[in-house]
Design an enzyme around this catalytic site. Structure first.
Site, short mmCIF file in Angstrom:
data_model
loop_
_atom_site.label_atom_id
_atom_site.label_comp_id
_atom_site.label_asym_id
_atom_site.label_seq_id
_atom_site.Cartn_x
_atom_site.Cartn_y
_atom_site.Cartn_z
N LYS A 70 0.87 -1.18 0.00
CA LYS A 70 0.00 0.00 0.00
C LYS A 70 0.90 1.22 0.00
O LYS A 70 2.06 1.16 0.44
CB LYS A 70 -0.85 -0.01 1.28
N VAL A 116 -19.29 2.45 -4.26
CA VAL A 116 -19.74 1.06 -4.08
C VAL A 116 -21.20 1.01 -3.65
O VAL A 116 -22.00 0.26 -4.22
CB VAL A 116 -18.87 0.34 -3.01
P1 NAD Z 1 -16.82 6.64 -1.69
O1 NAD Z 1 -15.97 7.67 -1.05
O2 NAD Z 1 -17.20 6.73 -3.12
O3 NAD Z 1 -18.22 6.50 -0.87
C1 NAD Z 1 -18.30 6.54 0.52
C2 NAD Z 1 -19.60 7.25 0.86
O4 NAD Z 1 -19.77 7.22 2.27
C3 NAD Z 1 -19.60 8.72 0.43
O5 NAD Z 1 -20.75 8.99 -0.34
C4 NAD Z 1 -19.60 9.46 1.76
O6 NAD Z 1 -20.31 10.70 1.70
C5 NAD Z 1 -20.29 8.46 2.66
N1 NAD Z 1 -20.05 8.67 4.09
C6 NAD Z 1 -18.94 9.15 4.70
N2 NAD Z 1 -19.13 9.20 6.03
C7 NAD Z 1 -20.37 8.73 6.25
C8 NAD Z 1 -21.14 8.53 7.42
N3 NAD Z 1 -20.67 8.81 8.64
N4 NAD Z 1 -22.39 8.03 7.30
C9 NAD Z 1 -22.90 7.75 6.09
N5 NAD Z 1 -22.21 7.91 4.94
C10 NAD Z 1 -20.96 8.41 5.03
O7 NAD Z 1 -16.10 5.25 -1.38
P2 NAD Z 1 -16.40 3.84 -2.07
O8 NAD Z 1 -15.46 3.65 -3.19
O9 NAD Z 1 -17.86 3.69 -2.27
O10 NAD Z 1 -15.94 2.86 -0.91
C11 NAD Z 1 -16.75 2.65 0.23
C12 NAD Z 1 -15.97 1.84 1.26
O11 NAD Z 1 -15.60 0.59 0.69
C13 NAD Z 1 -14.66 2.49 1.72
O12 NAD Z 1 -14.45 2.15 3.07
C14 NAD Z 1 -13.61 1.83 0.84
O13 NAD Z 1 -12.35 1.81 1.47
C15 NAD Z 1 -14.18 0.43 0.73
N6 NAD Z 1 -13.76 -0.27 -0.48
C16 NAD Z 1 -13.99 0.26 -1.71
C17 NAD Z 1 -13.60 -0.44 -2.85
C18 NAD Z 1 -13.85 0.10 -4.23
O14 NAD Z 1 -13.75 -0.66 -5.20
N7 NAD Z 1 -14.20 1.36 -4.39
C19 NAD Z 1 -12.98 -1.70 -2.73
C20 NAD Z 1 -12.77 -2.23 -1.46
C21 NAD Z 1 -13.17 -1.50 -0.34
#
Ligand code: NAD
Length: 349
Positions: free
Chosen positions: A75, A180
């Site tokens: 990472k 996601v």
């Molecule tokens: P993203 O930043 O697009 O979406 C996260 C969402 O959560 C945002 O819309 C944000 O406003 C919201 N959020 C933040 N704080 C919040 C709270 N307290 N209550 C409610 N909503 C809140 O991120 P993503 O790509 O959708 O990823 C989501 C999670 O999954 C992250 O933890 C990321 O590390 C994990 N993840 C993502 C991927 C991927 O392919 N994108 C892969 C593995 C893990």
């Protein structure tokens, strides 16, 4: 530092002209080049950044091993505010740092970085993935792939815990309707699930409410919803001593990384009869896509590998029940077994 776990290499990089301050951590290359995204975050201290990159890189070893990918765990973190401190030159400087490792580490986008940022990295190094794709080839935005894995994994968890073979009529609370969460809501709605959704961004909630007939819930109330499934898709460390006693869901299946504040929180979930789908197993769809893009695979291969997430989770659930252990302990043990089986002498995780 307790996050240090026999990492193979930690590299600090500084580039004065662009202001780059970055750390790359390689936890293990036992299964292949260390792969994991590059996070850009305004860490308060270098120690905080180091702790994060050490923890995340170890997590990538486990995630990649469990997904059966020919990748080790690594990472990178760039210390800086992703809203104000990004320049193409900064990412090119980061790319040169990645390149100096000659392929021992492969980077991609993560929290705070985008496909556009990675295109600047790709100007100076070939050790980068998550750049986009041509028709039929693997790759592109990992979010929908992660959502698909979570959806299939959730179905397996519901089948195991609730004895239901589909999600029709199952109530699901989704925390976070971002990259996601949005796609997951689409899949869940298509399967007939009843959705409750929260996001701190009003527009994100409105979109899923409009498109997928979800009910909006205030962000502070989503974890304790009276639903069958809770799906954390926003932040890490949401399951802790404070939140767990409030949970009403019987299944937790979401995309967020590091959902348990501490490993021992898994025991509290087990004691409460809540089935927890270990985060790095259920959310591997995105890295599967990134991996196949890097090695030049096809979209069909990616989908096959994502489909394997559900039986892998069922194996973990069954072993946890058999051995009276938590699902997160069993997943960690299985990941370590895979790493050790493949590790050259002296490099065992
Ligand atoms: P993203 O930043 O697009 O979406 C996260 C969402 O959560 C945002 O819309 C944000 O406003 C919201 N959020 C933040 N704080 C919040 C709270 N307290 N209550 C409610 N909503 C809140 O991120 P993503 O790509 O959708 O990823 C989501 C999670 O999954 C992250 O933890 C990321 O590390 C994990 N993840 C993502 C991927 C991927 O392919 N994108 C892969 C593995 C893990």
């Amino acid at each position: 530092m307790r996050e240090f776990d026999a990492h193979e290499l930690v590299l600090f990089g500084h580039d004065a002209p662009t202001g780059l301050r970055a750390i790359i951590a390689i936890h293990s290359t036992a299964l292949g080049p260390a792969a994991g995204g590059c996070r850009m975050w305004a860490y308060a201290t270098t120690t905080e950044a180091l702790a994060d990159v050490l923890r995340l890189s170890r997590g990538m070893s486990y995630k990649n091993a469990m997904a059966g990918l020919p990748f080790g765990g690594g990472k990178a973190v760039i210390i800086g505010d992703s809203r104000t401190a990004k320049t193409p030159e900064l990412f090119a400087a980061f790319g040169r740092l990645v390149d100096s490792l000659r392929g021992r580490y492969v980077t991609a986008e993560d929290v705070g970085t985008t496909l556009a940022d990675m295109s600047h990295v790709a100007r100076v190094t070939k050790y980068v993935s998550g750049l986009g794709r041509s028709a039929g080839a693997a790759g592109g935005d990992p979010g929908p792939k992660t959502a698909l894995g979570v959806f299939l994994g959730m179905r397996a968890a519901v089948s195991f815990r609730l004895g239901r073979s589909d999600l029709d009529g199952i109530s699901v609370a989704v925390q976070g309707a971002g990259g996601v969460g949005y796609h997951l809501c689409g899949l869940l709605s298509g399967a007939g699930a009843k959705l409750r959704v929260a996001d701190v961004r009003t527009a994100a909630v409105e979109r899923v409410c409009d498109e997928f007939h979800a009910a909006a819930v205030p962000a502070g109330e989503i974890l304790a919803q009276d639903v069958e499934v809770l799906s954390p898709c926003a932040l890490g460390a949401v399951l802790d001593g404070e939140s767990i006693p409030l949970l009403k869901a019987r299944v937790i299946a979401g995309a967020a990384n590091n959902q348990l504040a501490q490993g021992q929180n898994g025991e509290a979930l087990r004691a409460a009869g809540i089935l927890y789908a270990p985060d790095y197993v259920i959310n591997a769809g995105g890295i599967i896509s990134v991996a196949r893009e890097y090695y030049g695979g096809t979209e069909a291969q990616v989908l096959d590998e994502i489909r394997a997430i559900a039986p892998r989770l069922t194996e973990i659930f069954e072993r946890a029940r058999r051995e009276n252990r938590t699902t997160n302990e069993v997943a960690d043990a299985m990941a370590r077994e895979r790493l050790q089986r493949n590790a050259p002498p002296g490099l065992a995780a």
